[in-house]
Every structure is written in C-alpha cells, then in structure tokens.
Design an enzyme around this catalytic site. Structure first.
Site, PDB file in Angstrom:
ATOM      1  CB  SER A  53      -0.877   0.031   1.259  1.00 12.41           C
ATOM      2  OG  SER A  53      -1.500   1.295   1.419  1.00 12.41           O
TER       3      SER A  53
ATOM      4  CE  LYS B 252      -1.542  -3.380   3.748  1.00  9.82           C
ATOM      5  NZ  LYS B 252      -1.539  -4.558   2.850  1.00  9.82           N
TER       6      LYS B 252
ATOM      7  CE1 TYR C 146      -4.213  -1.460   4.859  1.00 17.47           C
ATOM      8  CE2 TYR C 146      -3.419   0.777   4.562  1.00 17.47           C
ATOM      9  CZ  TYR C 146      -3.814  -0.434   4.033  1.00 17.47           C
ATOM     10  OH  TYR C 146      -3.820  -0.612   2.661  1.00 17.47           O
TER      11      TYR C 146
END
Length: 239
Positions: free
Chosen positions: A120, A137, A133
């Site tokens: 991402s 990531k 997140y």
C-alpha cells in the site's frame, strides 16, 4: 478487488491461475470465470498457506509467481484493541512471511520465481486514522525489500505493489476518513492490474499505480519535517 482483477489479467495473458480467498464462493466464482483452480482458505495461517501451495503444485507441478494480496485495514491508534493489532500483523505481514517460507525452496532450487507483495502507499507514507494498518504495511514493505536484496542474485524477483486508494471494499470500510483522503484519486482495480502487468516487464521493485506517491516518498525521506507538516494539515481537516 485487486486480487480478482489480477486473476483476470493473468488468465487473459495465458497464465494458469490458482485463486485463493477466505470466501470460498468468491474464490470459486472468479476461478470458474477464468478457467482457474479455486483453493479457498486462510492464506494468513501456516496451514492455509501450505494447503494453497500444495494445491497449486499438485495441479500445475510448480509455482512461478505468488501474489501475497490479502489485507485488512483496522482503524484507531494505540487504543485499538489487541485483536486489531494482532489481525493486522497476521494478515498484512505474516501472511507474506509464511508464503515466502513455502515457495522459496522450489524457487531457489530452480533459480527462478516471482513474489508480488501487495503493500500500500501507506507502507511508504502513512494512513491517517489507522495506526495498525500503517505500521503493518511498513513491516510488509520492509519484508519485501529484505527478500529482494537477499534473493535477487539467486533468481527470485520481488515486487511491492503500493497503490493509494483503490475502489474496493477495503476503501469502503475506511468510512468518511478514507473517502476524504483517498476518494478523489481512487482508481479501479483493473487499473492496478494493468500497472502490475507493465511492471512484470521491467522487474521494478516499487509498483506505483499512483505515480505521485514517488514524490511524496522522496519528500518524506529528504524533508521529514515538511512532509509531516503537510500530513498534520490533512489530519486537522479530518472529522
């Protein structure tokens, strides 16, 4: 989402595709559509990865490319539940580690293989409102980079796919914050798949469907104070 789009693009170019998803019906639907093999299960677990790799090897005799594409987005910061942090780590990071553990032996023996890690842009930058997140990531990107450096000279190509907003259920789940930050620039999963196909031709490590991310990443490295200042400005505009 991105996984289904990749499956369709690869199949259209002649690849034999094995489709994995926790949702067995979804996996079978895509597999039936493209003439592939459905191998539903939990690719974040060691047993799930072993079953997936075993099914692919049994059907096709080898695996040329593994797409570590599963991911979740948990919101919150340090106050987020332990379970949210644990799920983020297991799915966004350890799924990649376990997949690499399963496929590397055959690739190193053959001297050839390709690992596509769906990370991402949050792995290069950050995602406001979602510490689990962002942190996981970054870890996924770190693992992909480590793999690339360690095994490139033994025939293994590693690539990290780092889009910003993509019109999938994951973006929908981010709610108002995600829409404000990513909605205007969000692209379709098919556009991401097209970018991946183009990147297979030159083996670039970072695949950036949103080219502007490269500039943000460079600014973050060269002038972190300036970059963080811009992000704080965005943060102040969030609900």
């Amino acid at each position: 989402g991105i996984g289904a789009a990749l499956c369709r693009r690869f199949a259209a170019h002649g690849a034999a595709v094995v489709v994995n998803d926790l949702d067995a019906e979804a996996a079978r639907s895509v597999a039936d559509e493209i003439g592939g093999l459905a191998a539903p299960g939990d690719a974040a677990t060691e047993d799930g990865v072993a079953e997936l790799v075993g099914a692919a090897n049994e059907r096709h005799g080898r695996i040329d490319m593994f797409c570590a594409n599963a991911g979740i987005g948990e919101s919150g910061g340090p106050e987020a539940a332990e379970s949210a942090w644990e799920r983020s780590w297991e799915i966004n990071v350890m799924a990649h580690v376990r997949a690499a553990r399963a496929v590397l032996p055959q690739w190193l023996e053959r001297g050839q293989g390709r690992f596509l890690s769906t990370v991402s842009a949050a792995g290069l930058l950050t995602m406001l409102g979602s510490a689990p997140y962002s942190v996981s990531k970054h870890a996924a990107l770190g693992f992909a980079e480590w793999l690339a450096i360690t095994y490139a000279d033994r025939g293994v190509t590693v690539q990290a796919l780092c889009p910003q907003g993509v019109r999938t259920n994951l973006l929908d789940d981010t709610g108002e914050t995600g829409k404000l930050l990513l909605g205007d620039s969000a692209i379709e999963p098919e556009q991401v798949a097209d970018e991946v196909l183009a990147a297979l031709g030159d083996d670039r490590f970072l695949i950036l469907p949103h080219p502007e991310v490269a500039g943000y990443y460079a600014l973050r490295a060269a002038e972190p104070g300036k970059w963080q200042g811009g992000m704080r400005k965005l943060q102040r505009g969030l609900p």
